[in-house]
Write a protein that holds these residues in place. Structure first.
Motif, PDB file in Angstrom:
ATOM      1  N   ALA A  53      11.124   6.083   1.491  1.00 16.75           N
ATOM      2  CA  ALA A  53      10.084   7.217   1.376  1.00 16.75           C
ATOM      3  C   ALA A  53       9.845   6.850  -0.216  1.00 16.75           C
ATOM      4  N   LEU A  54      10.700   6.772  -0.971  1.00 15.25           N
ATOM      5  CA  LEU A  54      10.384   6.412  -2.307  1.00 15.25           C
ATOM      6  C   LEU A  54       9.376   5.295  -2.685  1.00 15.25           C
ATOM      7  N   LEU A  55       9.878   4.369  -1.824  1.00 12.80           N
ATOM      8  CA  LEU A  55       8.909   3.039  -2.168  1.00 12.80           C
ATOM      9  C   LEU A  55       7.696   3.360  -1.371  1.00 12.80           C
ATOM     10  N   GLU A  56       7.568   3.953  -0.324  1.00 15.23           N
ATOM     11  CA  GLU A  56       6.361   4.215   0.379  1.00 15.23           C
ATOM     12  C   GLU A  56       5.521   4.986  -0.709  1.00 15.23           C
ATOM     13  N   ARG A  57       6.013   6.175  -1.367  1.00 13.82           N
ATOM     14  CA  ARG A  57       5.290   6.978  -2.372  1.00 13.82           C
ATOM     15  C   ARG A  57       4.732   6.160  -3.521  1.00 13.82           C
ATOM     16  N   TRP A  58       5.704   5.319  -4.058  1.00 15.70           N
ATOM     17  CA  TRP A  58       5.439   4.317  -5.423  1.00 15.70           C
ATOM     18  C   TRP A  58       4.282   3.615  -4.940  1.00 15.70           C
ATOM     19  N   ASN A  59       4.356   2.997  -3.864  1.00 22.92           N
ATOM     20  CA  ASN A  59       3.610   1.977  -3.311  1.00 22.92           C
ATOM     21  C   ASN A  59       2.113   2.233  -3.388  1.00 22.92           C
ATOM     22  N   ALA A  60       1.834   3.384  -3.113  1.00 24.06           N
ATOM     23  CA  ALA A  60       0.532   4.109  -2.933  1.00 24.06           C
ATOM     24  C   ALA A  60      -0.285   3.668  -4.398  1.00 24.06           C
ATOM     25  N   ALA A  61       0.598   3.773  -5.311  1.00 25.48           N
ATOM     26  CA  ALA A  61      -0.058   3.630  -6.756  1.00 25.48           C
ATOM     27  C   ALA A  61       0.166   2.251  -7.574  1.00 25.48           C
ATOM     28  N   TYR A  62       1.324   1.717  -6.948  1.00 25.69           N
ATOM     29  CA  TYR A  62       2.058   0.334  -7.881  1.00 25.69           C
ATOM     30  C   TYR A  62       1.866  -0.768  -7.159  1.00 25.69           C
ATOM     31  N   ASN A  63       1.510  -0.791  -5.646  1.00 23.06           N
ATOM     32  CA  ASN A  63       1.266  -2.044  -4.868  1.00 23.06           C
ATOM     33  C   ASN A  63       2.483  -2.975  -4.846  1.00 23.06           C
ATOM     34  N   LEU A  64       3.684  -2.545  -4.818  1.00 23.31           N
ATOM     35  CA  LEU A  64       5.168  -3.017  -4.820  1.00 23.31           C
ATOM     36  C   LEU A  64       5.285  -3.948  -3.590  1.00 23.31           C
ATOM     37  N   THR A  65       4.638  -3.482  -2.317  1.00 23.24           N
ATOM     38  CA  THR A  65       4.949  -4.197  -1.229  1.00 23.24           C
ATOM     39  C   THR A  65       3.426  -4.411  -0.350  1.00 23.24           C
ATOM     40  N   ALA A  66       3.248  -5.385   0.517  1.00 28.94           N
ATOM     41  CA  ALA A  66       2.212  -5.549   0.968  1.00 28.94           C
ATOM     42  C   ALA A  66       2.094  -4.680   2.383  1.00 28.94           C
ATOM     43  N   ILE A  67       3.477  -4.266   2.784  1.00 35.55           N
ATOM     44  CA  ILE A  67       3.856  -3.515   4.134  1.00 35.55           C
ATOM     45  C   ILE A  67       3.551  -1.981   3.703  1.00 35.55           C
ATOM     46  N   ARG A  68       2.729  -1.372   4.467  1.00 33.88           N
ATOM     47  CA  ARG A  68       2.393   0.002   4.177  1.00 33.88           C
ATOM     48  C   ARG A  68       2.820   0.935   5.484  1.00 33.88           C
ATOM     49  N   ASP A  69       2.996   0.332   6.482  1.00 33.93           N
ATOM     50  CA  ASP A  69       3.334   1.063   7.448  1.00 33.93           C
ATOM     51  C   ASP A  69       4.665   1.409   7.712  1.00 33.93           C
ATOM     52  N   PRO A  70       5.198   2.956   7.596  1.00 34.96           N
ATOM     53  CA  PRO A  70       6.619   3.281   7.360  1.00 34.96           C
ATOM     54  C   PRO A  70       7.299   2.661   8.399  1.00 34.96           C
ATOM     55  N   ALA A  71       7.198   2.750   9.644  1.00 33.78           N
ATOM     56  CA  ALA A  71       8.099   1.927  10.780  1.00 33.78           C
ATOM     57  C   ALA A  71       8.344   0.461  10.463  1.00 33.78           C
ATOM     58  N   GLU A  72       7.040  -0.047   9.924  1.00 32.38           N
ATOM     59  CA  GLU A  72       7.159  -1.538   9.625  1.00 32.38           C
ATOM     60  C   GLU A  72       8.240  -1.852   8.447  1.00 32.38           C
ATOM     61  N   MET A  73       8.142  -0.923   7.522  1.00 32.57           N
ATOM     62  CA  MET A  73       8.990  -0.874   6.694  1.00 32.57           C
ATOM     63  C   MET A  73      10.749  -0.943   6.962  1.00 32.57           C
ATOM     64  N   VAL A  74      10.771  -0.050   7.937  1.00 36.57           N
ATOM     65  CA  VAL A  74      12.092   0.042   8.483  1.00 36.57           C
ATOM     66  C   VAL A  74      12.682  -1.166   8.844  1.00 36.57           C
ATOM     67  N   SER A  75      11.795  -2.017   9.521  1.00 39.90           N
ATOM     68  CA  SER A  75      12.090  -3.326  10.325  1.00 39.90           C
ATOM     69  C   SER A  75      12.063  -4.373   9.469  1.00 39.90           C
ATOM     70  N   GLY A 101      13.075  -5.161  15.687  1.00 41.97           N
ATOM     71  CA  GLY A 101      11.728  -4.632  15.469  1.00 41.97           C
ATOM     72  C   GLY A 101      10.696  -5.898  14.895  1.00 41.97           C
ATOM     73  N   LEU A 102      11.258  -6.904  14.783  1.00 43.11           N
ATOM     74  CA  LEU A 102      10.463  -8.288  14.275  1.00 43.11           C
ATOM     75  C   LEU A 102      10.007  -8.975  15.270  1.00 43.11           C
ATOM     76  N   GLY A 103      10.156  -8.684  16.588  1.00 46.49           N
ATOM     77  CA  GLY A 103       9.848  -9.599  17.484  1.00 46.49           C
ATOM     78  C   GLY A 103      10.088 -11.073  17.445  1.00 46.49           C
ATOM     79  N   ALA A 104       9.042 -11.809  17.380  1.00 50.61           N
ATOM     80  CA  ALA A 104       9.170 -13.353  17.213  1.00 50.61           C
ATOM     81  C   ALA A 104       9.149 -14.077  16.195  1.00 50.61           C
ATOM     82  N   ALA A 105       9.123 -12.893  15.186  1.00 50.30           N
ATOM     83  CA  ALA A 105       9.278 -13.650  13.591  1.00 50.30           C
ATOM     84  C   ALA A 105      10.625 -14.137  13.312  1.00 50.30           C
ATOM     85  N   GLU A 106      10.407 -15.438  12.861  1.00 48.52           N
ATOM     86  CA  GLU A 106      11.599 -16.177  12.631  1.00 48.52           C
ATOM     87  C   GLU A 106      12.182 -15.897  11.315  1.00 48.52           C
ATOM     88  N   ARG A 107      13.599 -15.616  11.329  1.00 45.26           N
ATOM     89  CA  ARG A 107      14.409 -15.405  10.093  1.00 45.26           C
ATOM     90  C   ARG A 107      15.568 -16.204  10.120  1.00 45.26           C
TER      91      ARG A 107
END
Length: 210
Positions: free
Chosen positions: A35-57, A196-202
């Motif tokens: 939640a903190l990352l999501e809030r700061w991200n709106a102003a500071y662009n800390l991560t390209a991931i914006r969707d909270p559910a995607e942030m979890v994964s 939650g990442l499906g076919a994304a390789e890690r």
């Protein structure tokens, strides 16, 4: 805004799928961090991931997937960005000294606020280039930070003699293996199945001093 209970369910299902047992307070603290990352991200662009559910994964579960490989009493997370994987690992397995390293001032300001507001004991953030950091650590993590050769060239001095270097990669970095410098060896390459990442390789590359 995704409902927190839905995010909690997604996170808890992912933790169960990874086969992890976390402290009782870990899930709410991980969600507070998100939640903190999501809030700061709106102003500071800390991560390209914006969707909270995607942030979890892509952030929380992706970081927690390497927890079984983390060892020792001290950890340095190099090129941590907004604290990945260092902050989720510190929440999931408290009691370790953790140093978060990034050269970006905005990101380090966020890290210090996260450490303060989440009351992360033993966690410090430093704004520095990796090659200028001092000390030795039992475990080093680096997520999509650089090639294996560059990582070890810049930060190899930080790895304690019996320590373990955990390099988080997308696809298996077979083309990077010949570039691993003398003095280090690849102990294993592990495919990670991140919920939650499906076919994304890690993949996780585990290195040690030789």
């Amino acid at each position: 805004m995704t409902d927190r209970s839905a995010l909690q369910a997604r996170l808890e299902q992912g933790i169960a799928a990874l086969g992890l047992q976390l402290p009782a307070e870990a899930v709410p603290r991980l969600l507070d961090y998100q939640a903190l990352l999501e809030r700061w991200n709106a102003a500071y662009n800390l991560t390209a991931i914006r969707d909270p559910a995607e942030m979890v994964s892509r952030h929380l579960l992706d970081s927690l997937a390497i927890l079984p490989y983390v060892q020792g009493q001290s950890l340095a997370d190099l090129g941590t960005g907004p604290g990945l994987p260092g902050i989720p690992l510190a929440i999931a397995a408290p009691g370790r000294e953790v140093l978060l390293v990034d050269s970006n001032g905005k990101k380090v300001r966020f890290l210090r606020e996260a450490i303060r507001s989440l009351k992360l004991e033993g966690v410090r953030a430093v704004q520095s280039r990796v090659e200028e950091v001092q000390g030795q650590f039992d475990c080093i993590t680096a997520r999509a930070f650089a090639s294996l050769a560059d990582m070890l060239h810049w930060g190899g001095h930080l790895l304690a003699p019996q320590g373990q270097w955990l390099a988080m990669k997308g696809k298996a970095p077979d083309d990077e293996l010949p570039g691993v410098p003398d003095g280090f060896s690849v102990r294993g390459i592990h495919a990670l199945d991140v919920p939650g990442l499906g076919a994304a390789e890690r993949h996780l590359v585990v290195l040690q001093r030789t």
